[in-house]
Design a protein around this motif. Structure first.
Motif, PDB file in Angstrom:
ATOM      1  N   LEU A 240      19.424  44.009  27.981  1.00 15.50           N
ATOM      2  CA  LEU A 240      18.561  45.188  27.938  1.00 15.50           C
ATOM      3  C   LEU A 240      18.198  45.605  29.348  1.00 15.50           C
ATOM      4  CD1 LEU A 240      14.920  44.199  26.915  1.00 15.50           C
ATOM      5  CD2 LEU A 240      16.605  42.574  27.752  1.00 15.50           C
ATOM      6  N   SER A 241      17.729  46.855  29.477  1.00 11.86           N
ATOM      7  CA  SER A 241      17.375  47.386  30.793  1.00 11.86           C
ATOM      8  C   SER A 241      16.398  48.535  30.625  1.00 11.86           C
ATOM      9  CB  SER A 241      18.637  47.861  31.530  1.00 11.86           C
ATOM     10  OG  SER A 241      18.307  48.434  32.784  1.00 11.86           O
ATOM     11  N   PHE A 242      15.389  48.589  31.515  1.00 11.41           N
ATOM     12  CA  PHE A 242      14.426  49.688  31.543  1.00 11.41           C
ATOM     13  C   PHE A 242      14.945  50.806  32.439  1.00 11.41           C
ATOM     14  CE2 PHE A 242      11.226  46.488  30.215  1.00 11.41           C
ATOM     15  CZ  PHE A 242      10.607  47.211  29.205  1.00 11.41           C
ATOM     16  N   HIS A 243      14.572  52.039  32.092  1.00 13.14           N
ATOM     17  CA  HIS A 243      14.867  53.183  32.955  1.00 13.14           C
ATOM     18  C   HIS A 243      14.053  53.045  34.233  1.00 13.14           C
ATOM     19  CE1 HIS A 243      15.316  57.312  34.369  1.00 13.14           C
ATOM     20  NE2 HIS A 243      16.256  57.491  33.452  1.00 13.14           N
ATOM     21  N   PRO A 244      14.669  53.258  35.407  1.00 12.09           N
ATOM     22  CA  PRO A 244      13.948  53.027  36.675  1.00 12.09           C
ATOM     23  C   PRO A 244      12.850  54.037  36.972  1.00 12.09           C
ATOM     24  CG  PRO A 244      16.124  53.939  37.089  1.00 12.09           C
ATOM     25  CD  PRO A 244      16.072  53.629  35.626  1.00 12.09           C
ATOM     26  N   ASP A 245      12.891  55.224  36.352  1.00  9.86           N
ATOM     27  CA  ASP A 245      11.880  56.245  36.620  1.00  9.86           C
ATOM     28  C   ASP A 245      10.561  55.854  35.954  1.00  9.86           C
ATOM     29  OD1 ASP A 245      10.448  58.452  37.226  1.00  9.86           O
ATOM     30  OD2 ASP A 245      11.754  59.901  36.234  1.00  9.86           O
ATOM     31  N   ASP A 246       9.470  55.944  36.708  1.00 10.95           N
ATOM     32  CA  ASP A 246       8.170  55.582  36.173  1.00 10.95           C
ATOM     33  C   ASP A 246       7.725  56.497  35.043  1.00 10.95           C
ATOM     34  OD1 ASP A 246       8.047  53.558  38.032  1.00 10.95           O
ATOM     35  OD2 ASP A 246       6.903  54.734  39.495  1.00 10.95           O
ATOM     36  N   GLU A 247       8.223  57.727  35.033  1.00 12.28           N
ATOM     37  CA  GLU A 247       7.809  58.688  34.014  1.00 12.28           C
ATOM     38  C   GLU A 247       8.667  58.617  32.754  1.00 12.28           C
ATOM     39  OE1 GLU A 247       5.110  60.369  34.412  1.00 12.28           O
ATOM     40  OE2 GLU A 247       4.816  59.642  36.463  1.00 12.28           O
ATOM     41  N   ALA A 248       9.775  57.913  32.796  1.00 16.15           N
ATOM     42  CA  ALA A 248      10.676  57.816  31.645  1.00 16.15           C
ATOM     43  C   ALA A 248      10.465  56.485  30.942  1.00 16.15           C
ATOM     44  CB  ALA A 248      12.134  57.955  32.097  1.00 16.15           C
ATOM     45  N   ASN A 249       9.951  56.539  29.734  1.00 17.08           N
ATOM     46  CA  ASN A 249       9.687  55.331  28.949  1.00 17.08           C
ATOM     47  C   ASN A 249      10.885  55.040  28.042  1.00 17.08           C
ATOM     48  OD1 ASN A 249       7.032  55.208  30.078  1.00 17.08           O
ATOM     49  ND2 ASN A 249       6.367  56.723  28.573  1.00 17.08           N
ATOM     50  N   LEU A 250      11.985  54.688  28.657  1.00 12.01           N
ATOM     51  CA  LEU A 250      13.230  54.452  27.935  1.00 12.01           C
ATOM     52  C   LEU A 250      13.712  53.032  28.189  1.00 12.01           C
ATOM     53  CD1 LEU A 250      15.154  57.771  28.750  1.00 12.01           C
ATOM     54  CD2 LEU A 250      13.902  57.226  26.651  1.00 12.01           C
ATOM     55  N   ILE A 251      14.292  52.442  27.157  1.00  8.80           N
ATOM     56  CA  ILE A 251      14.891  51.124  27.276  1.00  8.80           C
ATOM     57  C   ILE A 251      16.241  51.152  26.576  1.00  8.80           C
ATOM     58  CG2 ILE A 251      13.626  50.321  25.226  1.00  8.80           C
ATOM     59  CD1 ILE A 251      13.671  47.521  26.471  1.00  8.80           C
TER      60      ILE A 251
ATOM     61  N   ALA B 120      21.609  52.802  36.217  1.00 12.31           N
ATOM     62  CA  ALA B 120      21.913  53.103  37.614  1.00 12.31           C
ATOM     63  C   ALA B 120      20.615  53.277  38.391  1.00 12.31           C
ATOM     64  CB  ALA B 120      22.777  54.355  37.712  1.00 12.31           C
ATOM     65  N   ALA B 121      20.714  53.261  39.707  1.00 15.50           N
ATOM     66  CA  ALA B 121      19.517  53.341  40.544  1.00 15.50           C
ATOM     67  C   ALA B 121      18.749  54.633  40.305  1.00 15.50           C
ATOM     68  CB  ALA B 121      19.901  53.214  42.019  1.00 15.50           C
ATOM     69  N   ASP B 122      19.446  55.733  40.006  1.00 18.26           N
ATOM     70  CA  ASP B 122      18.778  57.007  39.747  1.00 18.26           C
ATOM     71  C   ASP B 122      18.491  57.238  38.269  1.00 18.26           C
ATOM     72  OD1 ASP B 122      21.361  57.316  38.883  1.00 18.26           O
ATOM     73  OD2 ASP B 122      21.807  59.098  40.088  1.00 18.26           O
ATOM     74  N   GLY B 123      18.942  56.328  37.394  1.00 14.85           N
ATOM     75  CA  GLY B 123      18.693  56.448  35.973  1.00 14.85           C
ATOM     76  C   GLY B 123      19.562  57.447  35.253  1.00 14.85           C
ATOM     77  N   ALA B 124      20.518  58.082  35.947  1.00 16.42           N
ATOM     78  CA  ALA B 124      21.344  59.108  35.317  1.00 16.42           C
ATOM     79  C   ALA B 124      22.397  58.518  34.392  1.00 16.42           C
ATOM     80  CB  ALA B 124      22.020  59.972  36.383  1.00 16.42           C
ATOM     81  N   SER B 125      22.764  57.272  34.590  1.00 11.05           N
ATOM     82  CA  SER B 125      23.801  56.649  33.772  1.00 11.05           C
ATOM     83  C   SER B 125      23.444  55.191  33.514  1.00 11.05           C
ATOM     84  CB  SER B 125      25.173  56.751  34.446  1.00 11.05           C
ATOM     85  OG  SER B 125      25.151  56.135  35.722  1.00 11.05           O
ATOM     86  N   ILE B 126      24.147  54.604  32.540  1.00 13.77           N
ATOM     87  CA  ILE B 126      23.970  53.204  32.172  1.00 13.77           C
ATOM     88  C   ILE B 126      25.309  52.502  32.354  1.00 13.77           C
ATOM     89  CG2 ILE B 126      23.326  51.598  30.342  1.00 13.77           C
ATOM     90  CD1 ILE B 126      21.741  53.879  29.053  1.00 13.77           C
ATOM     91  N   TYR B 127      25.347  51.488  33.215  1.00 13.38           N
ATOM     92  CA  TYR B 127      26.558  50.704  33.418  1.00 13.38           C
ATOM     93  C   TYR B 127      26.549  49.520  32.454  1.00 13.38           C
ATOM     94  CZ  TYR B 127      27.436  53.332  37.688  1.00 13.38           C
ATOM     95  OH  TYR B 127      27.684  54.339  38.588  1.00 13.38           O
ATOM     96  N   SER B 128      27.678  49.288  31.817  1.00 19.50           N
ATOM     97  CA  SER B 128      27.780  48.197  30.851  1.00 19.50           C
ATOM     98  C   SER B 128      29.130  47.510  31.005  1.00 19.50           C
ATOM     99  CB  SER B 128      27.629  48.721  29.419  1.00 19.50           C
ATOM    100  OG  SER B 128      28.647  49.642  29.093  1.00 19.50           O
ATOM    101  N   VAL B 129      29.154  46.223  30.676  1.00 27.61           N
ATOM    102  CA  VAL B 129      30.386  45.440  30.679  1.00 27.61           C
ATOM    103  C   VAL B 129      30.604  44.911  29.267  1.00 27.61           C
ATOM    104  CG1 VAL B 129      30.365  44.788  33.104  1.00 27.61           C
ATOM    105  CG2 VAL B 129      29.078  43.419  31.465  1.00 27.61           C
ATOM    106  N   SER B 130      31.870  44.833  28.894  1.00 28.65           N
ATOM    107  CA  SER B 130      32.216  44.478  27.525  1.00 28.65           C
ATOM    108  C   SER B 130      33.168  43.297  27.503  1.00 28.65           C
ATOM    109  CB  SER B 130      32.844  45.687  26.820  1.00 28.65           C
ATOM    110  OG  SER B 130      33.237  45.358  25.506  1.00 28.65           O
ATOM    111  N   LYS B 131      33.287  42.708  26.335  1.00 25.70           N
ATOM    112  CA  LYS B 131      34.175  41.558  26.161  1.00 25.70           C
ATOM    113  C   LYS B 131      35.635  41.937  26.333  1.00 25.70           C
ATOM    114  CE  LYS B 131      34.975  37.659  23.044  1.00 25.70           C
ATOM    115  NZ  LYS B 131      34.685  37.072  21.700  1.00 25.70           N
TER     116      LYS B 131
END
Length: 462
Positions: free
Chosen positions: A12-23, A92-103
């Motif tokens: 799991l990962s939290f969105h880096p922006d303080d105003e975005a309450n996304l996980i 990502a550092a700017d929260g624009a995308s989510i990097y994931s790795v798969s099996k």
């Protein structure tokens, strides 16, 4: 609060922006689920604080039923970059995308707004990747089950056959955790001459710092402190810290390559499973398979640990920093503990996964998210721990954890079991587990002497 998922969660990962309450949560089915927990934060803190679990005979009231039925979260979207399990993900550092790795050995970038895959790197590793860590807009680090660490540039095109920027293979077992420290202290000089020289330099730096502080107080608008401020800064370096199942820890310079670009510790004869920094990266806390927290001091080098904190009855699979002196530990016994470092002391338990191992934890502000071997994400409010006005002597988090002894108390044979514990007539505290410690530890010969519990016995109680 538990957020239900369609399948078991792996990361799991939290969105880096303080105003975005996304996980974002990566699932074993290969899906990525994005959840908005803004309604949870809108609730009063008292309603989000974990309460003591009710006994078997307790009946839920209408208010409790209404509270359970009210959702404190909203599912934004569900995406499936790969048909294989999503083993790791991070914003990502700017929260624009989510990097994931798969099996399937691939690395994927998913758009946060739409949930669509915007870039992919097929066969990014020869073995299944286990961890992913975006550093900034130009660097993404991945680690796999064979101990290989690779650096990627997301600005370059992906696809099949894409080459990493750099690769390191000094580990031979799976990569368990990655943390990037931009201000890791430089090791102190080791020779006596260099040590003496550094002490004299330190005295001069302190003298210049006092003079600069005096000048700033006398002349607030003066620019004379710009030069002296740079001289008194503590020398540091940026490094990627890697823990591995092979029992070693390594420090990697991502901007260089070759055998001199990394430093590897000695074999700790135990699997290193998790890591988190404290005291502005001056200390590193590492969780191990045997349940011991090992402490590392970058200023003294990373060849070996400097101290150990025993006490956890099971492996410490994940760690999160609470403040400069305290960490949160997630163990395979299903408990999330609050542990003070130097001096070492267990402060309490704030969450329970009902005996299922705690795999990953992440923290954002006053919210802790944790996952175990279940299809749910548990959100825990950290406000009581971070409230400076609270009672320091008050217990933290869950104070009445369900146990076998409590289940027996609910049964009809309570009176038959009560006389079995005559050795502690003075204790009126229901949380006092000294008798249990005597049964668990055959070397405990000091039951007759009332003394405060040590950190080992206190850890074992929980």
């Amino acid at each position: 609060m538990d957020i239900p998922l369609s399948s078991d969660a792996l990361d799991l990962s939290f969105h880096p922006d303080d105003e975005a309450n996304l996980i974002a949560v990566g699932l074993i089915s290969g899906k990525i689920q994005l959840v908005d927990y803004s309604p949870y934060l809108a609730e009063p803190s008292s309603s989000r604080t974990p309460a003591s679990p009710a006994s078997k005979k307790a009946r839920s009231t209408e208010d409790d039923d209404a509270r359970v039925s009210r959702k404190l979260y909203r599912k934004v979207w569900v995406s499936r970059p790969s048909k294989k399990s999503c083993r790791g993900l991070a914003f990502a550092a700017d929260g624009a995308s989510i990097y994931s790795v798969s099996k399937d050995k691939g690395l994927y970038a998913t758009d946060t707004e739409t949930g669509k895959v915007v870039q992919s790197w097929q066969d990014a590793h020869d073995a299944a990747p286990s961890r992913v860590l975006p550093i900034d807009d130009t660097m993404v680090v991945t680690g796999d089950d064979d101990g290989v660490v690779r650096l990627w540039d997301p600005r370059k095109p992906g696809g099949a056959g894409a080459k990493p920027v750099r690769s390191w293979d000094h580990h031979f077992d799976w990569i368990t955790d990655l943390v990037y420290l931009p201000d890791l202290p430089v090791p102190k000089p080791r020779t006596a001459a260099e040590a003496k020289k550094s002490k004299s330099q330190l005295k001069k730096q302190r003298k210049r710092a006092r003079q600069a502080a005096l000048e700033r107080s006398l002349h607030p608008d003066s620019d004379s402190d710009s030069d002296s401020g740079g001289e008194v800064e503590v020398e540091s370096r940026s490094r990627l810290i890697v823990t591995s199942g092979d029992g070693s820890l390594s420090s990697i310079d991502l901007r260089s390559s070759g055998p001199t670009s990394f430093e590897q510790s000695e074999d700790q004869e135990d699997e290193l499973l998790s890591i988190t920094p404290i005291r502005r990266s001056q200390k590193l806390v590492v969780g191990t398979q045997l349940g011991i927290l090992s402490l590392w001091s970058p200023a003294h080098g990373l060849l070996d640990h400097v101290d150990r904190v025993p006490g956890h009855p099971a492996s410490v699979d994940t760690l999160v920093t609470l403040d400069d002196e305290t960490v949160l530990t997630g163990s395979s016994d299903g408990l999330v503990r609050v542990v003070q470092i130097l001096p070492s002391k267990l402060l309490g338990v704030i969450a329970s996964h009902d005996g299922l191992p705690v795999e990953r934890m992440k923290r954002k502000a006053n919210t802790l998210a944790s996952i175990g071997h279940s299809n749910a994400v548990k959100l825990t409010d950290l406000t009581p721990l971070l409230d400076e006005e609270g009672d320091e002597d008050a217990p933290l988090g869950i104070t009445d954890l369900p146990s076998d002894s409590e289940d027996d108390d609910v049964d009809a044979d309570d009176d038959a079991d009560a006389p079995v514990e005559p050795s502690n007539p003075d204790s009126d505290d229901p949380n006092n587990d000294d008798d249990d410690d005597g049964n668990d530890d055959g070397n405990d010969d000091d039951d007759d002497e009332p003394s405060p519990p040590t950190k080992e016995t206190f850890f074992a109680d929980l």
